[in-house]
Design a protein around this motif. Structure first.
Motif, PDB file in Angstrom:
ATOM      1  N   VAL A  57       0.995  -1.253  -0.001  1.00 50.14           N
ATOM      2  CA  VAL A  57      -0.030  -0.066  -0.127  1.00 50.14           C
ATOM      3  C   VAL A  57       0.930   1.184   0.008  1.00 50.14           C
ATOM      4  O   VAL A  57       1.913   1.034   0.454  1.00 50.14           O
ATOM      5  CB  VAL A  57      -0.903  -0.094   1.317  1.00 50.14           C
ATOM      6  CG1 VAL A  57      -1.897  -1.063   1.181  1.00 50.14           C
ATOM      7  CG2 VAL A  57      -0.254  -0.134   2.478  1.00 50.14           C
ATOM      8  N   GLU A  58       0.443   2.146  -0.467  1.00 44.06           N
ATOM      9  CA  GLU A  58       1.204   3.541  -0.575  1.00 44.06           C
ATOM     10  C   GLU A  58       0.264   4.531   0.679  1.00 44.06           C
ATOM     11  O   GLU A  58      -0.817   4.824   0.506  1.00 44.06           O
ATOM     12  CB  GLU A  58       1.417   4.216  -1.858  1.00 44.06           C
ATOM     13  CG  GLU A  58       1.837   5.616  -1.791  1.00 44.06           C
ATOM     14  CD  GLU A  58       1.771   6.460  -3.085  1.00 44.06           C
ATOM     15  OE1 GLU A  58       1.433   6.116  -4.088  1.00 44.06           O
ATOM     16  OE2 GLU A  58       2.379   7.686  -2.970  1.00 44.06           O
ATOM     17  N   ALA A  59       1.298   4.906   1.692  1.00 45.75           N
ATOM     18  CA  ALA A  59       0.471   5.701   2.468  1.00 45.75           C
ATOM     19  C   ALA A  59       0.397   7.168   1.908  1.00 45.75           C
ATOM     20  O   ALA A  59       1.483   7.971   1.389  1.00 45.75           O
ATOM     21  CB  ALA A  59       1.352   5.820   3.777  1.00 45.75           C
ATOM     22  N   VAL A 116       6.088   4.800   1.817  1.00 50.95           N
ATOM     23  CA  VAL A 116       5.743   6.219   2.173  1.00 50.95           C
ATOM     24  C   VAL A 116       6.786   7.345   1.360  1.00 50.95           C
ATOM     25  O   VAL A 116       7.856   7.111   0.890  1.00 50.95           O
ATOM     26  CB  VAL A 116       6.502   6.302   3.709  1.00 50.95           C
ATOM     27  CG1 VAL A 116       6.504   7.653   4.259  1.00 50.95           C
ATOM     28  CG2 VAL A 116       5.797   5.453   4.726  1.00 50.95           C
ATOM     29  N   ASN A 117       6.171   8.488   1.058  1.00 44.70           N
ATOM     30  CA  ASN A 117       6.518   9.247   0.391  1.00 44.70           C
ATOM     31  C   ASN A 117       7.543  10.175   1.285  1.00 44.70           C
ATOM     32  O   ASN A 117       7.333  10.641   2.090  1.00 44.70           O
ATOM     33  CB  ASN A 117       5.553  10.344  -0.375  1.00 44.70           C
ATOM     34  CG  ASN A 117       4.636   9.643  -1.236  1.00 44.70           C
ATOM     35  OD1 ASN A 117       5.070   9.419  -2.230  1.00 44.70           O
ATOM     36  ND2 ASN A 117       3.629   9.246  -0.712  1.00 44.70           N
ATOM     37  N   MET A 118       8.800  10.460   0.404  1.00 46.19           N
ATOM     38  CA  MET A 118       9.890  11.312   0.921  1.00 46.19           C
ATOM     39  C   MET A 118      10.034  12.618   0.423  1.00 46.19           C
ATOM     40  O   MET A 118      10.129  12.496  -0.874  1.00 46.19           O
ATOM     41  CB  MET A 118      11.183  10.549   0.967  1.00 46.19           C
ATOM     42  CG  MET A 118      11.607   9.542   1.958  1.00 46.19           C
ATOM     43  SD  MET A 118      11.839  10.173   3.334  1.00 46.19           S
ATOM     44  CE  MET A 118      10.882   9.241   4.739  1.00 46.19           C
ATOM     45  N   LEU A 148      10.293   3.406   0.607  1.00 50.40           N
ATOM     46  CA  LEU A 148      10.580   4.949   0.468  1.00 50.40           C
ATOM     47  C   LEU A 148      10.331   5.400  -0.868  1.00 50.40           C
ATOM     48  O   LEU A 148      11.185   4.810  -1.710  1.00 50.40           O
ATOM     49  CB  LEU A 148      11.915   5.402   1.341  1.00 50.40           C
ATOM     50  CG  LEU A 148      12.050   5.096   2.574  1.00 50.40           C
ATOM     51  CD1 LEU A 148      13.528   5.634   3.215  1.00 50.40           C
ATOM     52  CD2 LEU A 148      11.223   5.477   3.615  1.00 50.40           C
ATOM     53  N   GLU A 149       9.413   6.198  -1.141  1.00 53.22           N
ATOM     54  CA  GLU A 149       9.301   6.725  -2.365  1.00 53.22           C
ATOM     55  C   GLU A 149      10.119   7.865  -2.692  1.00 53.22           C
ATOM     56  O   GLU A 149       9.727   8.900  -1.972  1.00 53.22           O
ATOM     57  CB  GLU A 149       7.965   6.896  -2.793  1.00 53.22           C
ATOM     58  CG  GLU A 149       7.057   5.624  -2.784  1.00 53.22           C
ATOM     59  CD  GLU A 149       5.725   5.671  -3.535  1.00 53.22           C
ATOM     60  OE1 GLU A 149       5.373   6.943  -4.106  1.00 53.22           O
ATOM     61  OE2 GLU A 149       4.945   4.644  -3.401  1.00 53.22           O
ATOM     62  N   LEU A 150      11.194   7.794  -3.476  1.00 53.95           N
ATOM     63  CA  LEU A 150      11.816   9.193  -3.709  1.00 53.95           C
ATOM     64  C   LEU A 150      11.758   9.495  -5.048  1.00 53.95           C
ATOM     65  O   LEU A 150      11.364   8.816  -5.957  1.00 53.95           O
ATOM     66  CB  LEU A 150      13.523   8.836  -3.464  1.00 53.95           C
ATOM     67  CG  LEU A 150      13.841   7.892  -2.494  1.00 53.95           C
ATOM     68  CD1 LEU A 150      15.414   7.301  -2.388  1.00 53.95           C
ATOM     69  CD2 LEU A 150      13.571   8.481  -0.979  1.00 53.95           C
ATOM     70  N   ILE A 177      11.718   4.736  -7.072  1.00 53.96           N
ATOM     71  CA  ILE A 177      11.748   6.346  -7.655  1.00 53.96           C
ATOM     72  C   ILE A 177      10.371   6.560  -8.266  1.00 53.96           C
ATOM     73  O   ILE A 177       9.680   5.736  -8.849  1.00 53.96           O
ATOM     74  CB  ILE A 177      12.592   6.248  -9.079  1.00 53.96           C
ATOM     75  CG1 ILE A 177      13.850   5.650  -8.473  1.00 53.96           C
ATOM     76  CG2 ILE A 177      12.591   7.625  -9.531  1.00 53.96           C
ATOM     77  CD1 ILE A 177      14.542   6.758  -7.719  1.00 53.96           C
ATOM     78  N   ASP A 178       9.662   7.510  -7.599  1.00 55.71           N
ATOM     79  CA  ASP A 178       8.310   8.221  -7.757  1.00 55.71           C
ATOM     80  C   ASP A 178       8.226   8.742  -8.966  1.00 55.71           C
ATOM     81  O   ASP A 178       9.319   9.563  -9.164  1.00 55.71           O
ATOM     82  CB  ASP A 178       7.778   8.794  -6.483  1.00 55.71           C
ATOM     83  CG  ASP A 178       6.306   8.876  -6.505  1.00 55.71           C
ATOM     84  OD1 ASP A 178       5.784   8.291  -7.376  1.00 55.71           O
ATOM     85  OD2 ASP A 178       5.926   9.623  -5.606  1.00 55.71           O
ATOM     86  N   ASP A 179       7.159   8.735  -9.610  1.00 54.18           N
ATOM     87  CA  ASP A 179       7.005   9.775 -10.823  1.00 54.18           C
ATOM     88  C   ASP A 179       8.217   9.581 -11.845  1.00 54.18           C
ATOM     89  O   ASP A 179       8.940  10.744 -12.505  1.00 54.18           O
ATOM     90  CB  ASP A 179       6.912  11.157 -10.402  1.00 54.18           C
ATOM     91  CG  ASP A 179       5.724  11.707  -9.620  1.00 54.18           C
ATOM     92  OD1 ASP A 179       5.020  10.777  -9.328  1.00 54.18           O
ATOM     93  OD2 ASP A 179       5.912  12.546  -8.619  1.00 54.18           O
ATOM     94  N   LEU A 198      10.687   1.076 -10.121  1.00 55.27           N
ATOM     95  CA  LEU A 198      10.436   2.351 -10.568  1.00 55.27           C
ATOM     96  C   LEU A 198       9.032   2.451 -10.830  1.00 55.27           C
ATOM     97  O   LEU A 198       8.365   1.514 -10.876  1.00 55.27           O
ATOM     98  CB  LEU A 198      10.885   2.305 -12.316  1.00 55.27           C
ATOM     99  CG  LEU A 198      12.301   2.137 -12.295  1.00 55.27           C
ATOM    100  CD1 LEU A 198      12.695   2.161 -13.848  1.00 55.27           C
ATOM    101  CD2 LEU A 198      13.103   3.269 -11.494  1.00 55.27           C
ATOM    102  N   LYS A 199       8.425   3.633 -10.412  1.00 53.48           N
ATOM    103  CA  LYS A 199       6.909   3.856 -10.392  1.00 53.48           C
ATOM    104  C   LYS A 199       6.689   4.806 -11.744  1.00 53.48           C
ATOM    105  O   LYS A 199       7.138   5.796 -11.577  1.00 53.48           O
ATOM    106  CB  LYS A 199       6.354   4.689  -9.112  1.00 53.48           C
ATOM    107  CG  LYS A 199       6.812   4.031  -7.654  1.00 53.48           C
ATOM    108  CD  LYS A 199       5.654   4.353  -6.919  1.00 53.48           C
ATOM    109  CE  LYS A 199       4.426   4.200  -6.997  1.00 53.48           C
ATOM    110  NZ  LYS A 199       3.409   4.785  -5.769  1.00 53.48           N
ATOM    111  N   ILE A 200       6.015   4.171 -12.331  1.00 54.17           N
ATOM    112  CA  ILE A 200       5.791   5.099 -13.600  1.00 54.17           C
ATOM    113  C   ILE A 200       4.556   5.991 -13.390  1.00 54.17           C
ATOM    114  O   ILE A 200       3.570   5.818 -13.020  1.00 54.17           O
ATOM    115  CB  ILE A 200       5.032   4.137 -15.019  1.00 54.17           C
ATOM    116  CG1 ILE A 200       6.084   2.949 -15.125  1.00 54.17           C
ATOM    117  CG2 ILE A 200       4.811   4.848 -16.178  1.00 54.17           C
ATOM    118  CD1 ILE A 200       5.810   1.925 -16.090  1.00 54.17           C
TER     119      ILE A 200
HETATM  120 CA    CA Z   1       4.127   8.507  -4.487  1.00 49.73          CA
END
Ligand code: CA
Ligand code: C2E
Ligand code: CA
Ligand code: CA
Length: 275
Positions: A57-59, A116-118, A148-150, A177-179, A198-200
């Motif tokens: 899950v993404e917080a 968790v987004n950083m 951790l989403e960086l 890696i987010d976005d 990798l998050k597209i």
């Molecule tokens: Ca995110």
């Protein structure tokens, strides 16, 4: 012309005042909002495309302001980054997410990761590894269940970030890696940095069926990730057609309104965990 210029200047100034006052209201009430418990964390399921099971899950933080009502993180996060309050919001989300994931594990569900987004400012804190270690310890959550989403903006601040990433990675924490694809970083960081996923970005996903170039980019990112033995997840999946495209291209995971919006913990339990 002179009159007109004057009028538009006055209008502009009025609008700016409206904007500034909302912005400073937000800036000034973050600390109190945290104290009063106005912030909460929602969780959006991440789904394995092959098995259609939840793998994480993404917080995502939420703020129900006593006077302004619900404020989007897209609005208050940049303000909090500017005035430094992001450090407190970030730690709140981190601690809440770790504790929540531990509670789910204690309830006996198959363990999964919480992402968790950083923010860049948060990650550039010299003691960020300690903050994270403490959150894991206090929650009694194993590091492998935290991701951790960086964003690429963090990575651009190279040297210090690299050693932190290695330190966190060594602890067993996952890094994504987010976005992905929206920054201007060089691809060589994919080789240098210890990244798992990798998050597209959702803007690419959204246009899969309306823009051949976005479809080509999504395809290329998936194949590149697979070639580098990275995990790849598409965000912003809203339609069955987008999901079919991603499945056909062998993207590992998906996240988006097609499955669910970010949910309160109780909704996650009801819909996915059967507890
Ligand atoms: Ca995110
Ligand atoms: P993000 O990290 O890229 O998060 C994804 C955003 O897309 C979330 O918006 C999510 O609700 C939304 N979303 C998910 N699936 C779909 C979909 O299928 N279609 C569409 N149109 N949108 C979808 P949200 O929760 O409003 O958050 C916005 C941004 O605020 C996040 O973008 C992230 O950059 C930031 N943010 C949220 N929570 C945190 C936090 O705890 N810490 C930090 N540093 N940033 C946060
Ligand atoms: Ca994202
Ligand atoms: Ca985004």
């Amino acid at each position: 012309v002179k009159e007109e210029g004057k009028n538009s200047l006055q209008f502009f100034t009025f609008e700016m005042n409206e904007l500034i006052s909302r912005k400073s209201k937000i800036a000034m009430s973050i600390r109190k909002g945290l104290e009063l418990g106005e912030f909460s964390v929602h969780y959006q399921p991440q789904i394995d495309i092959e098995t259609e099971k939840i793998i994480g899950v993404e917080a995502l933080v939420r703020w129900n302001h006593s006077k302004l009502g619900v404020i989007s993180p897209a609005e208050f996060i940049p303000i909090a980054e500017e005035n430094g309050m992001i450090l407190y919001i970030g730690e709140f989300v981190l601690r809440t997410a770790c504790q929540q994931n531990k509670n789910w594990q204690d309830a006996g569900v198959e363990p999964f990761r919480v992402a968790v987004n950083m923010s860049a400012k948060q990650f550039s804190q010299s003691n960020i590894a300690e903050v994270i270690t403490r959150a894991l310890k206090d929650a009694d959550l194993a590091p492998e269940f935290l991701e951790l989403e960086l964003t690429e903006s963090i990575i651009q601040k190279a040297t210090a970030a690299i050693s932190k990433m290695h330190e966190l990675k060594k602890m067993g924490i996952h890094l994504s890696i987010d976005d992905f694809g929206t920054g201007y970083s060089s691809l060589s960081y994919l080789k240098l940095f210890p990244i798992d996923t990798l998050k597209i970005d959702q803007h690419f996903t959204r246009n899969i069926h309306s823009d051949a170039k976005d479809a080509a980019l999504v395809d290329t990112i998936i194949q590149m990730a697979r070639n580098l033995e990275l995990n790849v997840i598409a965000e912003g999946v809203e339609t069955v057609e987008q999901l079919a495209f991603l499945k056909n291209k062998r993207c590992h995971q998906a996240q988006g309104y097609y499955f669910h919006k970010p949910l309160m913990p109780e909704q996650i339990e009801e819909l996915y965990l059967k507890i």
